[in-house]
Each structure stands twice: as structure tokens, then as C-alpha cells.
Design a protein around this motif. Structure first.
Motif, PDB file in Angstrom:
ATOM      1  N   ALA A  23       9.811  11.685  27.190  1.00 16.12           N
ATOM      2  CA  ALA A  23      10.923  12.291  27.936  1.00 16.12           C
ATOM      3  C   ALA A  23      11.576  13.408  27.135  1.00 16.12           C
ATOM      4  O   ALA A  23      11.969  14.449  27.690  1.00 16.12           O
ATOM      5  N   TYR A  24      11.679  13.212  25.817  1.00 17.06           N
ATOM      6  CA  TYR A  24      12.265  14.260  24.975  1.00 17.06           C
ATOM      7  C   TYR A  24      11.382  15.503  24.985  1.00 17.06           C
ATOM      8  O   TYR A  24      11.862  16.631  25.150  1.00 17.06           O
ATOM      9  N   PHE A  25      10.070  15.296  24.819  1.00 15.06           N
ATOM     10  CA  PHE A  25       9.172  16.451  24.747  1.00 15.06           C
ATOM     11  C   PHE A  25       8.963  17.108  26.116  1.00 15.06           C
ATOM     12  O   PHE A  25       8.460  18.224  26.196  1.00 15.06           O
ATOM     13  N   ALA A  26       9.354  16.440  27.167  1.00 15.82           N
ATOM     14  CA  ALA A  26       9.308  17.086  28.485  1.00 15.82           C
ATOM     15  C   ALA A  26      10.356  18.189  28.592  1.00 15.82           C
ATOM     16  O   ALA A  26      10.237  19.094  29.421  1.00 15.82           O
ATOM     17  N   GLN A  27      11.349  18.131  27.701  1.00 11.26           N
ATOM     18  CA  GLN A  27      12.423  19.118  27.732  1.00 11.26           C
ATOM     19  C   GLN A  27      12.486  19.996  26.486  1.00 11.26           C
ATOM     20  O   GLN A  27      13.254  20.957  26.449  1.00 11.26           O
ATOM     21  N   HIS A  28      11.682  19.660  25.464  1.00 16.05           N
ATOM     22  CA  HIS A  28      11.715  20.408  24.202  1.00 16.05           C
ATOM     23  C   HIS A  28      10.290  20.678  23.737  1.00 16.05           C
ATOM     24  O   HIS A  28       9.405  19.828  23.903  1.00 16.05           O
ATOM     25  N   PRO A  29      10.041  21.832  23.099  1.00 16.04           N
ATOM     26  CA  PRO A  29       8.697  22.146  22.611  1.00 16.04           C
ATOM     27  C   PRO A  29       8.327  21.280  21.409  1.00 16.04           C
ATOM     28  O   PRO A  29       9.195  20.831  20.657  1.00 16.04           O
ATOM     29  N   VAL A  30       7.041  21.050  21.238  1.00 19.11           N
ATOM     30  CA  VAL A  30       6.555  20.298  20.082  1.00 19.11           C
ATOM     31  C   VAL A  30       6.678  21.171  18.838  1.00 19.11           C
ATOM     32  O   VAL A  30       6.155  22.291  18.818  1.00 19.11           O
ATOM     33  N   PRO A  31       7.350  20.728  17.781  1.00 18.42           N
ATOM     34  CA  PRO A  31       7.460  21.540  16.565  1.00 18.42           C
ATOM     35  C   PRO A  31       6.105  21.676  15.870  1.00 18.42           C
ATOM     36  O   PRO A  31       5.371  20.697  15.723  1.00 18.42           O
TER      37      PRO A  31
ATOM     38  N   ASN B  90      14.892   3.120  17.837  1.00 20.55           N
ATOM     39  CA  ASN B  90      15.470   2.816  19.149  1.00 20.55           C
ATOM     40  C   ASN B  90      16.066   4.069  19.796  1.00 20.55           C
ATOM     41  O   ASN B  90      15.924   4.291  21.000  1.00 20.55           O
ATOM     42  N   ALA B  91      16.731   4.890  18.975  1.00 20.27           N
ATOM     43  CA  ALA B  91      17.318   6.117  19.503  1.00 20.27           C
ATOM     44  C   ALA B  91      16.236   7.079  19.972  1.00 20.27           C
ATOM     45  O   ALA B  91      16.380   7.742  21.005  1.00 20.27           O
ATOM     46  N   ALA B  92      15.139   7.149  19.215  1.00 22.41           N
ATOM     47  CA  ALA B  92      14.023   8.008  19.620  1.00 22.41           C
ATOM     48  C   ALA B  92      13.384   7.492  20.906  1.00 22.41           C
ATOM     49  O   ALA B  92      13.045   8.276  21.802  1.00 22.41           O
ATOM     50  N   LEU B  93      13.227   6.181  21.020  1.00 21.57           N
ATOM     51  CA  LEU B  93      12.665   5.604  22.243  1.00 21.57           C
ATOM     52  C   LEU B  93      13.545   5.918  23.456  1.00 21.57           C
ATOM     53  O   LEU B  93      13.047   6.071  24.576  1.00 21.57           O
ATOM     54  N   GLY B  94      14.832   6.023  23.212  1.00 18.48           N
ATOM     55  CA  GLY B  94      15.746   6.329  24.296  1.00 18.48           C
ATOM     56  C   GLY B  94      15.803   7.802  24.658  1.00 18.48           C
ATOM     57  O   GLY B  94      16.558   8.192  25.562  1.00 18.48           O
ATOM     58  N   GLY B  95      15.003   8.642  23.960  1.00 19.65           N
ATOM     59  CA  GLY B  95      14.948  10.055  24.282  1.00 19.65           C
ATOM     60  C   GLY B  95      16.075  10.885  23.703  1.00 19.65           C
ATOM     61  O   GLY B  95      16.306  12.028  24.128  1.00 19.65           O
ATOM     62  N   HIS B  96      16.779  10.354  22.691  1.00 18.42           N
ATOM     63  CA  HIS B  96      17.942  11.049  22.147  1.00 18.42           C
ATOM     64  C   HIS B  96      17.601  12.049  21.047  1.00 18.42           C
ATOM     65  O   HIS B  96      18.486  12.757  20.572  1.00 18.42           O
ATOM     66  N   GLY B  97      16.354  12.102  20.645  1.00 18.01           N
ATOM     67  CA  GLY B  97      15.963  13.064  19.627  1.00 18.01           C
ATOM     68  C   GLY B  97      14.756  12.595  18.846  1.00 18.01           C
ATOM     69  O   GLY B  97      14.135  11.565  19.162  1.00 18.01           O
ATOM     70  N   LEU B  98      14.404  13.358  17.809  1.00 19.31           N
ATOM     71  CA  LEU B  98      13.287  13.022  16.936  1.00 19.31           C
ATOM     72  C   LEU B  98      13.774  12.146  15.788  1.00 19.31           C
ATOM     73  O   LEU B  98      14.884  12.314  15.287  1.00 19.31           O
ATOM     74  N   ALA B  99      12.922  11.238  15.357  1.00 18.07           N
ATOM     75  CA  ALA B  99      13.237  10.365  14.230  1.00 18.07           C
ATOM     76  C   ALA B  99      12.172  10.533  13.159  1.00 18.07           C
ATOM     77  O   ALA B  99      10.994  10.750  13.470  1.00 18.07           O
TER      78      ALA B  99
ATOM     79  N   PRO C  90       0.826  -1.211   0.000  1.00 13.64           N
ATOM     80  CA  PRO C  90       0.000   0.000   0.000  1.00 13.64           C
ATOM     81  C   PRO C  90       0.859   1.260   0.000  1.00 13.64           C
ATOM     82  O   PRO C  90       2.088   1.210   0.142  1.00 13.64           O
ATOM     83  N   ASP C  91       0.198   2.410  -0.156  1.00 11.88           N
ATOM     84  CA  ASP C  91       0.881   3.686   0.035  1.00 11.88           C
ATOM     85  C   ASP C  91       1.477   3.735   1.438  1.00 11.88           C
ATOM     86  O   ASP C  91       0.970   3.118   2.375  1.00 11.88           O
ATOM     87  N   LEU C  92       2.554   4.489   1.569  1.00 10.29           N
ATOM     88  CA  LEU C  92       3.226   4.634   2.855  1.00 10.29           C
ATOM     89  C   LEU C  92       3.225   6.097   3.280  1.00 10.29           C
ATOM     90  O   LEU C  92       2.958   6.991   2.466  1.00 10.29           O
ATOM     91  N   ARG C  93       3.525   6.331   4.537  1.00 12.24           N
ATOM     92  CA  ARG C  93       3.670   7.698   5.051  1.00 12.24           C
ATOM     93  C   ARG C  93       4.910   7.750   5.942  1.00 12.24           C
ATOM     94  O   ARG C  93       5.293   6.753   6.560  1.00 12.24           O
ATOM     95  N   LEU C  94       5.506   8.917   5.994  1.00 12.34           N
ATOM     96  CA  LEU C  94       6.565   9.139   6.962  1.00 12.34           C
ATOM     97  C   LEU C  94       5.944   9.591   8.279  1.00 12.34           C
ATOM     98  O   LEU C  94       4.841  10.135   8.306  1.00 12.34           O
ATOM     99  N   ALA C  95       6.646   9.364   9.356  1.00 17.65           N
ATOM    100  CA  ALA C  95       6.186   9.786  10.679  1.00 17.65           C
ATOM    101  C   ALA C  95       7.367  10.366  11.444  1.00 17.65           C
ATOM    102  O   ALA C  95       8.447   9.761  11.488  1.00 17.65           O
ATOM    103  N   VAL C  96       7.168  11.527  12.023  1.00 21.59           N
ATOM    104  CA  VAL C  96       8.164  12.149  12.887  1.00 21.59           C
ATOM    105  C   VAL C  96       7.746  11.870  14.322  1.00 21.59           C
ATOM    106  O   VAL C  96       6.631  12.217  14.731  1.00 21.59           O
ATOM    107  N   VAL C  97       8.638  11.231  15.080  1.00 26.95           N
ATOM    108  CA  VAL C  97       8.279  10.802  16.427  1.00 26.95           C
ATOM    109  C   VAL C  97       9.399  11.122  17.420  1.00 26.95           C
ATOM    110  O   VAL C  97      10.566  11.227  17.060  1.00 26.95           O
ATOM    111  N   GLY C  98       8.990  11.277  18.671  1.00 27.26           N
ATOM    112  CA  GLY C  98       9.938  11.467  19.766  1.00 27.26           C
ATOM    113  C   GLY C  98       9.343  10.895  21.034  1.00 27.26           C
ATOM    114  O   GLY C  98       8.130  10.637  21.117  1.00 27.26           O
ATOM    115  N   SER C  99      10.159  10.698  22.031  1.00 25.25           N
ATOM    116  CA  SER C  99       9.682  10.113  23.281  1.00 25.25           C
ATOM    117  C   SER C  99       9.057  11.177  24.176  1.00 25.25           C
ATOM    118  O   SER C  99       9.360  12.372  24.051  1.00 25.25           O
TER     119      SER C  99
END
Length: 300
Positions: A173-181, A233-242, A162-171
Motif C-alpha cells: 500500500a505504501y509503494f502504491a503511493q510512493h516510488p521505490v528508492p 508493525n508500523a510498516a505493515l500498516g503502511g505508515h512508512g519504510l522500516a 550467525p551474521d545478520l543483515r539489515l532490511a529496508v521494507v515497506g507495505s
């Protein structure tokens, strides 16, 4: 001469592809001396140097490259014709080689291959998982699987997903310290997980579109990977957005709250995975079985 050289031509192909007399001998299940004798005999018959030899490497000369480019498609057609004879056995048999991305292999190819192998015990399947775009003719693959936009125009392409979509995700914990874009441009102020592209080695520019406006963003951050699963995995660990392909595994993380999705309205659908292959007349029965299974699953 032509009749006697056929076996030597097959040896030449093995040496040219392996760039080694030792590896070619192992591939052909023969001795290194037999490979050397075949190459010496072929070069003497043609009156041309086909291989440049050093103490450390073997590589085709210009004449060798020209011969190799002619032989590979011809040998592929011969292999296909021989495998087509399996139809007279009453059951498909033989090897099917496919190069694919990991995402396509896990979500589309393996379920189909699993079903095929259960029904046809004489079929063998090799899945080569590689993020880089592969020359399937040169590397002797029956087919490749890539996103529709990546398929060469001279190939036959069959949609298998099927068609696919990209997704920007973060944990959380990450958003507790950074604003939602709120817009993709704001990503330049965020810590992001970069993805290095396998084909050219460059970092992927995150792609967005809304209301007909396309926007590519170069991001920076503490981690660079060449595999989407590692980016998650890096996003789950709170290291940034993926920025990764949306699939059931990713949506499971979002549903359980382990990841938070943002900029969803900037991520429209795009053409999904396609199986592509050269326009040849003689495809083996085994390949057609795999192709039919993928087609059938794509329409369910």
C-alpha cells in the motif's frame, strides 16, 4: 572489625544500588530499622559518611562510590565461588542473570534457555530484556548479549549467532503511493519509521554499504518507536519504510507479500549476536551450562 563489618558491607551495597532503605530491606528480607542500624554502625566504624540522605532519596557519597566500586567485583567473585560449590552436588544449580536485546532473546537465548531448564531443574535463569547497553558488572549480571560491534573490548565475547543483515521494507500500500528508492539517499524523500536508541536516546541513522562505500542516512517520518517489532508493525500498516534486522519473521512477511524489500544490495552482512562476560576465574556451573548450550547451537 573487618569480620564484623562483612554483613554491614552487604547491606551498604543493597542500599547504594536500590537508593532506598525500604527497597534494600525488602531485597534483604529484613526490617528497615535493621538496615539503618547496619549503615550507622558501618559509617561509625569507618569514620566516613557513605550515604547522602534526604527526605526523598539516598545516594552514595564520593567515599561510598569508591567503596561500592571495590565491593561489587569482589562480591561477584564470592557469589561465583559459592555457586561453583554446586559441582559437589553432582548437578548444576543456581541463578544465571543475562541482559539482552529482545531480538537476541527471542531468536537465540530463549531456545537455549528452554533446553537448559528442561535438563537441569535446579538452574534458574533471569533474562532482562533491555535495548540499552548495560554495565553487567555494576548491575550484577553474569553476562550480556549484544551485537559484536557493541561489546566492550575488556570483555570476553563468544559468538552465539550467525551474521545478520539489515532490511529496508515497506507495505504494498505504501509503494502504491510512493516510488521505490533506488539508492539510500532517496530515503530522505520518503516517510520512514524512526528508531530511538535506548542507550543515548538519539534516533538511529540508517547504515548502508556497497562496494566498500559506507553511507549513513538520517530519515524522517510520522512514527518514532524504540522497538523493532513495533517498527515492523508500523510498516505493515503502511505508515512508512522500516529498517530492521532481517530474521525469519520479517522474511515471512516478505515471502507472503505483506512487505516489500528494497535496497537489498546496500545491506551487507555484519557481525551477529555475542555473549559477553567479565574475565573471571570462578564461573558457576550453571553459567557454564548455559554458555555451552549457546556455543553448541552456534555451531549447528
Amino acid at each position: 572489625m573487618v569480620r564484623d563489618a562483612l554483613g554491614d558491607l552487604a547491606v551498604f551495597v543493597a542500599v547504594a544500588e536500590e537508593r532506598s532503605f525500604t527497597r534494600a530491606a525488602a531485597r534483604l528480607s529484613t526490617s528497615q530499622s535493621a538496615v539503618s542500624n547496619a549503615m550507622r554502625r558501618l559509617e561509625e566504624q569507618l569514620g566516613l559518611r557513605l550515604l547522602a540522605r534526604t527526605t526523598r532519596s539516598v545516594s552514595p557519597t564520593e567515599a561510598g562510590e569508591t567503596l561500592l566500586a571495590t565491593l561489587l567485583p569482589a562480591l561477584g567473585d564470592i557469589r561465583g565461588s559459592l555457586e561453583a560449590l554446586a559441582a559437589f552436588r553432582g548437578t548444576p544449580a543456581g541463578l544465571v542473570r543475562i541482559t539482552t536485546s529482545r531480538h537476541a532473546a527471542e531468536t537465540l537465548l530463549w531456545p537455549a534457555v528452554d533446553a537448559v531448564l528442561s535438563r537441569y531443574p535446579d538452574i534458574e535463569v533471569e533474562l532482562s530484556i533491555d535495548g540499552a547497553l548495560t554495565d553487567i558488572v555494576t548491575d550484577r549480571f553474569d553476562a550480556g548479549v549484544r551485537l559484536g560491534e557493541s561489546v566492550e573490548k575488556d570483555m570476553i565475547a563468544v559468538r552465539i549467532g550467525p551474521d545478520l543483515r539489515l532490511a529496508v521494507v515497506g507495505s504494498p500500500a505504501y509503494f502504491a503511493q510512493h516510488p521505490v528508492p533506488q539508492t539510500p539517499r532517496e530515503l530522505t524523500a520518503h516517510r520512514c519509521i524512526n528508531l530511538r536508541m535506548a542507550t543515548r536516546g538519539n534516533l538511529y541513522a540508517w547504515e548502508f554499504e556497497r562496494d566498500g562505500q559506507a553511507l549513513n542516512v538520517r530519515v524522517g517520518g510520522p512514527v518514532v518507536v524504540n522497538d523493532s517489532a513495533m517498527a515492523i508493525n508500523a510498516a505493515l500498516g503502511g505508515h512508512g519504510l522500516a529498517c530492521v534486522i532481517e530474521d525469519q519473521a520479517l522474511l515471512g512477511h516478505v515471502a507472503t507479500g505483506r512487505l516489500v524489500r528494497v535496497l537489498e544490495d546496500w545491506c551487507p552482512p555484519f557481525a551477529g549476536h555475542h555473549l559477553y562476560y567479565p574475565n573471571r576465574r570462578n564461573h558457576s556451573p550453571a553459567f557454564r551450562v548455559v554458555l555451552d548450550e549457546l556455543r553448541a547451537r552456534a555451531t549447528r
